[in-house]
Design a protein around this motif. Structure first.
Motif, PDB file in Angstrom:
ATOM      1  N   GLY A 137     -57.074  24.047  -5.245  1.00  0.00           N
ATOM      2  CA  GLY A 137     -58.422  23.504  -5.359  1.00  0.00           C
ATOM      3  C   GLY A 137     -59.444  24.362  -4.642  1.00  0.00           C
ATOM      4  O   GLY A 137     -60.534  24.640  -5.177  1.00  0.00           O
ATOM      5  N   LEU A 138     -59.111  24.828  -3.441  1.00  0.00           N
ATOM      6  CA  LEU A 138     -60.037  25.669  -2.685  1.00  0.00           C
ATOM      7  C   LEU A 138     -60.212  27.038  -3.346  1.00  0.00           C
ATOM      8  O   LEU A 138     -61.317  27.588  -3.360  1.00  0.00           O
ATOM      9  CB  LEU A 138     -59.530  25.834  -1.252  1.00  0.00           C
ATOM     10  N   PHE A 179     -58.386  19.373  -8.519  1.00  0.00           N
ATOM     11  CA  PHE A 179     -57.230  19.653  -7.665  1.00  0.00           C
ATOM     12  C   PHE A 179     -57.386  19.001  -6.291  1.00  0.00           C
ATOM     13  O   PHE A 179     -56.417  18.456  -5.740  1.00  0.00           O
ATOM     14  CB  PHE A 179     -57.057  21.163  -7.495  1.00  0.00           C
ATOM     15  N   LEU A 180     -58.578  19.060  -5.733  1.00  0.00           N
ATOM     16  CA  LEU A 180     -58.805  18.494  -4.403  1.00  0.00           C
ATOM     17  C   LEU A 180     -58.670  16.971  -4.416  1.00  0.00           C
ATOM     18  O   LEU A 180     -58.134  16.381  -3.476  1.00  0.00           O
ATOM     19  CB  LEU A 180     -60.183  18.907  -3.880  1.00  0.00           C
ATOM     20  N   VAL A 181     -59.162  16.334  -5.470  1.00  0.00           N
ATOM     21  CA  VAL A 181     -59.015  14.878  -5.585  1.00  0.00           C
ATOM     22  C   VAL A 181     -57.540  14.502  -5.703  1.00  0.00           C
ATOM     23  O   VAL A 181     -57.064  13.554  -5.052  1.00  0.00           O
ATOM     24  CB  VAL A 181     -59.817  14.343  -6.789  1.00  0.00           C
ATOM     25  N   ALA A 182     -56.786  15.254  -6.524  1.00  0.00           N
ATOM     26  CA  ALA A 182     -55.348  14.989  -6.654  1.00  0.00           C
ATOM     27  C   ALA A 182     -54.640  15.191  -5.323  1.00  0.00           C
ATOM     28  O   ALA A 182     -53.740  14.421  -4.962  1.00  0.00           O
ATOM     29  CB  ALA A 182     -54.748  15.898  -7.727  1.00  0.00           C
ATOM     30  N   SER A 183     -55.044  16.212  -4.578  1.00  0.00           N
ATOM     31  CA  SER A 183     -54.461  16.448  -3.259  1.00  0.00           C
ATOM     32  C   SER A 183     -54.715  15.274  -2.326  1.00  0.00           C
ATOM     33  O   SER A 183     -53.820  14.830  -1.594  1.00  0.00           O
ATOM     34  CB  SER A 183     -55.047  17.730  -2.655  1.00  0.00           C
ATOM     35  N   LEU A 184     -55.929  14.752  -2.365  1.00  0.00           N
ATOM     36  CA  LEU A 184     -56.270  13.606  -1.515  1.00  0.00           C
ATOM     37  C   LEU A 184     -55.452  12.374  -1.888  1.00  0.00           C
ATOM     38  O   LEU A 184     -54.984  11.639  -1.008  1.00  0.00           O
ATOM     39  CB  LEU A 184     -57.767  13.317  -1.630  1.00  0.00           C
ATOM     40  N   GLY A 220     -52.129  12.942 -15.365  1.00  0.00           N
ATOM     41  CA  GLY A 220     -53.586  12.801 -15.393  1.00  0.00           C
ATOM     42  C   GLY A 220     -54.300  14.072 -15.003  1.00  0.00           C
ATOM     43  O   GLY A 220     -55.356  14.410 -15.561  1.00  0.00           O
ATOM     44  N   LEU A 221     -53.731  14.814 -14.035  1.00  0.00           N
ATOM     45  CA  LEU A 221     -54.325  16.094 -13.651  1.00  0.00           C
ATOM     46  C   LEU A 221     -54.280  17.079 -14.812  1.00  0.00           C
ATOM     47  O   LEU A 221     -55.222  17.852 -15.026  1.00  0.00           O
ATOM     48  CB  LEU A 221     -53.580  16.660 -12.441  1.00  0.00           C
ATOM     49  N   GLY A 222     -53.187  17.041 -15.584  1.00  0.00           N
ATOM     50  CA  GLY A 222     -53.100  17.904 -16.759  1.00  0.00           C
ATOM     51  C   GLY A 222     -54.175  17.589 -17.778  1.00  0.00           C
ATOM     52  O   GLY A 222     -54.795  18.492 -18.356  1.00  0.00           O
ATOM     53  N   VAL A 223     -54.415  16.300 -18.012  1.00  0.00           N
ATOM     54  CA  VAL A 223     -55.480  15.896 -18.936  1.00  0.00           C
ATOM     55  C   VAL A 223     -56.830  16.396 -18.445  1.00  0.00           C
ATOM     56  O   VAL A 223     -57.649  16.914 -19.227  1.00  0.00           O
ATOM     57  CB  VAL A 223     -55.496  14.358 -19.089  1.00  0.00           C
ATOM     58  N   TRP A 224     -57.078  16.269 -17.138  1.00  0.00           N
ATOM     59  CA  TRP A 224     -58.364  16.693 -16.571  1.00  0.00           C
ATOM     60  C   TRP A 224     -58.551  18.210 -16.694  1.00  0.00           C
ATOM     61  O   TRP A 224     -59.642  18.679 -17.021  1.00  0.00           O
ATOM     62  CB  TRP A 224     -58.439  16.265 -15.107  1.00  0.00           C
ATOM     63  N   ILE A 225     -57.498  18.977 -16.451  1.00  0.00           N
ATOM     64  CA  ILE A 225     -57.603  20.433 -16.538  1.00  0.00           C
ATOM     65  C   ILE A 225     -57.880  20.869 -17.974  1.00  0.00           C
ATOM     66  O   ILE A 225     -58.679  21.787 -18.224  1.00  0.00           O
ATOM     67  CB  ILE A 225     -56.323  21.092 -16.000  1.00  0.00           C
ATOM     68  N   ILE A 226     -57.234  20.226 -18.947  1.00  0.00           N
ATOM     69  CA  ILE A 226     -57.509  20.550 -20.349  1.00  0.00           C
ATOM     70  C   ILE A 226     -58.963  20.238 -20.695  1.00  0.00           C
ATOM     71  O   ILE A 226     -59.640  21.026 -21.383  1.00  0.00           O
ATOM     72  CB  ILE A 226     -56.551  19.765 -21.268  1.00  0.00           C
ATOM     73  N   ALA A 227     -59.467  19.110 -20.200  1.00  0.00           N
ATOM     74  CA  ALA A 227     -60.871  18.764 -20.439  1.00  0.00           C
ATOM     75  C   ALA A 227     -61.797  19.791 -19.798  1.00  0.00           C
ATOM     76  O   ALA A 227     -62.824  20.168 -20.388  1.00  0.00           O
ATOM     77  CB  ALA A 227     -61.158  17.365 -19.882  1.00  0.00           C
ATOM     78  N   GLY A 266     -39.499  19.576   4.037  1.00  0.00           N
ATOM     79  CA  GLY A 266     -39.923  19.246   2.682  1.00  0.00           C
ATOM     80  C   GLY A 266     -41.313  19.745   2.377  1.00  0.00           C
ATOM     81  O   GLY A 266     -42.210  19.684   3.210  1.00  0.00           O
ATOM     82  N   PRO A 267     -41.537  20.297   1.184  1.00  0.00           N
ATOM     83  CA  PRO A 267     -42.865  20.755   0.793  1.00  0.00           C
ATOM     84  C   PRO A 267     -43.797  19.580   0.545  1.00  0.00           C
ATOM     85  O   PRO A 267     -43.373  18.485   0.201  1.00  0.00           O
ATOM     86  CB  PRO A 267     -42.595  21.530  -0.504  1.00  0.00           C
ATOM     87  N   ASN A 268     -45.082  19.816   0.733  1.00  0.00           N
ATOM     88  CA  ASN A 268     -46.075  18.768   0.565  1.00  0.00           C
ATOM     89  C   ASN A 268     -46.956  19.119  -0.629  1.00  0.00           C
ATOM     90  O   ASN A 268     -47.712  20.087  -0.569  1.00  0.00           O
ATOM     91  CB  ASN A 268     -46.921  18.649   1.832  1.00  0.00           C
ATOM     92  N   PRO A 269     -46.880  18.366  -1.730  1.00  0.00           N
ATOM     93  CA  PRO A 269     -47.713  18.695  -2.893  1.00  0.00           C
ATOM     94  C   PRO A 269     -49.196  18.600  -2.590  1.00  0.00           C
ATOM     95  O   PRO A 269     -50.005  19.245  -3.257  1.00  0.00           O
ATOM     96  CB  PRO A 269     -47.276  17.657  -3.935  1.00  0.00           C
ATOM     97  N   ALA A 270     -49.587  17.795  -1.604  1.00  0.00           N
ATOM     98  CA  ALA A 270     -50.997  17.693  -1.244  1.00  0.00           C
ATOM     99  C   ALA A 270     -51.521  19.035  -0.757  1.00  0.00           C
ATOM    100  O   ALA A 270     -52.639  19.448  -1.096  1.00  0.00           O
ATOM    101  CB  ALA A 270     -51.193  16.615  -0.179  1.00  0.00           C
ATOM    102  N   VAL A 271     -50.718  19.738   0.024  1.00  0.00           N
ATOM    103  CA  VAL A 271     -51.134  21.049   0.531  1.00  0.00           C
ATOM    104  C   VAL A 271     -51.224  22.056  -0.611  1.00  0.00           C
ATOM    105  O   VAL A 271     -52.179  22.844  -0.699  1.00  0.00           O
ATOM    106  CB  VAL A 271     -50.156  21.539   1.610  1.00  0.00           C
ATOM    107  N   LEU A 272     -50.235  22.037  -1.508  1.00  0.00           N
ATOM    108  CA  LEU A 272     -50.244  22.963  -2.646  1.00  0.00           C
ATOM    109  C   LEU A 272     -51.482  22.753  -3.519  1.00  0.00           C
ATOM    110  O   LEU A 272     -52.172  23.718  -3.886  1.00  0.00           O
ATOM    111  CB  LEU A 272     -48.976  22.765  -3.471  1.00  0.00           C
ATOM    112  N   LEU A 273     -51.781  21.510  -3.844  1.00  0.00           N
ATOM    113  CA  LEU A 273     -52.951  21.218  -4.668  1.00  0.00           C
ATOM    114  C   LEU A 273     -54.242  21.572  -3.951  1.00  0.00           C
ATOM    115  O   LEU A 273     -55.208  22.029  -4.575  1.00  0.00           O
ATOM    116  CB  LEU A 273     -52.947  19.738  -5.063  1.00  0.00           C
ATOM    117  N   ALA A 274     -54.276  21.365  -2.630  1.00  0.00           N
ATOM    118  CA  ALA A 274     -55.478  21.713  -1.869  1.00  0.00           C
ATOM    119  C   ALA A 274     -55.712  23.216  -1.881  1.00  0.00           C
ATOM    120  O   ALA A 274     -56.857  23.679  -1.979  1.00  0.00           O
ATOM    121  CB  ALA A 274     -55.351  21.197  -0.436  1.00  0.00           C
ATOM    122  N   VAL A 275     -54.634  23.987  -1.779  1.00  0.00           N
ATOM    123  CA  VAL A 275     -54.761  25.449  -1.816  1.00  0.00           C
ATOM    124  C   VAL A 275     -55.381  25.904  -3.138  1.00  0.00           C
ATOM    125  O   VAL A 275     -56.338  26.689  -3.168  1.00  0.00           O
ATOM    126  CB  VAL A 275     -53.385  26.108  -1.604  1.00  0.00           C
TER     127      VAL A 275
END
Length: 209
Positions: free
Chosen positions: A45-46, A197-202, A165-172, A34-43
């Motif tokens: 974010g970095l 992105f890194l906070v969402a990953s965490l 919430g991540l979508g709202v933050w990115i628009i801001a 199974g894929p891990n969204p935390a890893v995707l968001l961390a990628v």
């Protein structure tokens, strides 16, 4: 005789031990296939943090390295992140059937369709004589707005408050980057965008554990 003693030492597992073993094997299988969204968001974010940060540090007055070199490194980073995202999407859809598979496929294609149209519009505006200083603001602002809207849509589809919430933050962040102007827009993209992105990953990682 030794074999008899060894067989006598073995005892049946208790219900608690059986459940613990099943849970351990299920978690192991989930992590393997199974894929891990935390890893995707961390990628992502970095890539945002270091890519846009490098461009900001390469612009005057800092100019730590040629701007073209920073741009090339950032483009390579984004290309790698997109390849990983494609692999993530394929793994996510593996073994899924029915309406969920169709929704996932349509959502994945929506990203390419939307950004393809955005590239055409922005390129046309540049050819029509858009001021050179406004080009970075145009691309960063419109790209983040579209990215944020896609995350909003994903949050609604899968009823994920975190993704919404991540979508709202990115628009801001997109709006703030345009208001900041160049080259400070890249600093906003690096710290606020990549940091989001890194906070969402965490958060995803903590929830999974």
């Amino acid at each position: 005789m030794v074999e008899d003693e060894r067989d006598g030492d073995e005892r049946p597992m208790t219900p608690e031990e059986s459940l613990a073993l099943i849970a351990t094997q299920a978690e192991k299988t989930r992590r393997e296939i199974g894929p891990n969204p935390a890893v995707l968001l961390a990628v992502w974010g970095l890539v945002w943090l270091f890519g846009f940060g490098l461009i900001y540090l390469s612009a005057p007055p800092t100019a730590l390295m040629p701007l073209w070199a920073a741009g090339a490194i950032t483009v390579a980073g984004f290309a790698g992140a997109m390849v990983y995202s494609a692999i993530y999407g394929i793994r996510t859809g593996r073994g899924v059937r029915g309406p969920s598979r169709l929704v996932g496929a349509m959502y994945g294609w929506s990203w390419m369709i939307a950004f393809g149209g955005l590239a055409v519009v922005n390129t046309a505006l540049i050819r029509l004589g858009l001021d050179t200083d406004l080009i970075p603001l145009l691309w960063s602002g419109t790209s983040l707005m579209l990215t944020g809207l896609m995350y909003l849509a994903g949050g609604m589809l899968w009823q994920s408050r975190l993704q919404y919430g991540l979508g709202v933050w990115i628009i801001a962040c997109g709006a703030a980057s345009v208001l900041a102007g160049g080259p400070h827009n890249f600093l906003v993209l690096s710290l606020a965008g990549g940091g989001g992105f890194l906070v969402a990953s965490l958060v995803f990682l903590v929830r999974a554990r």
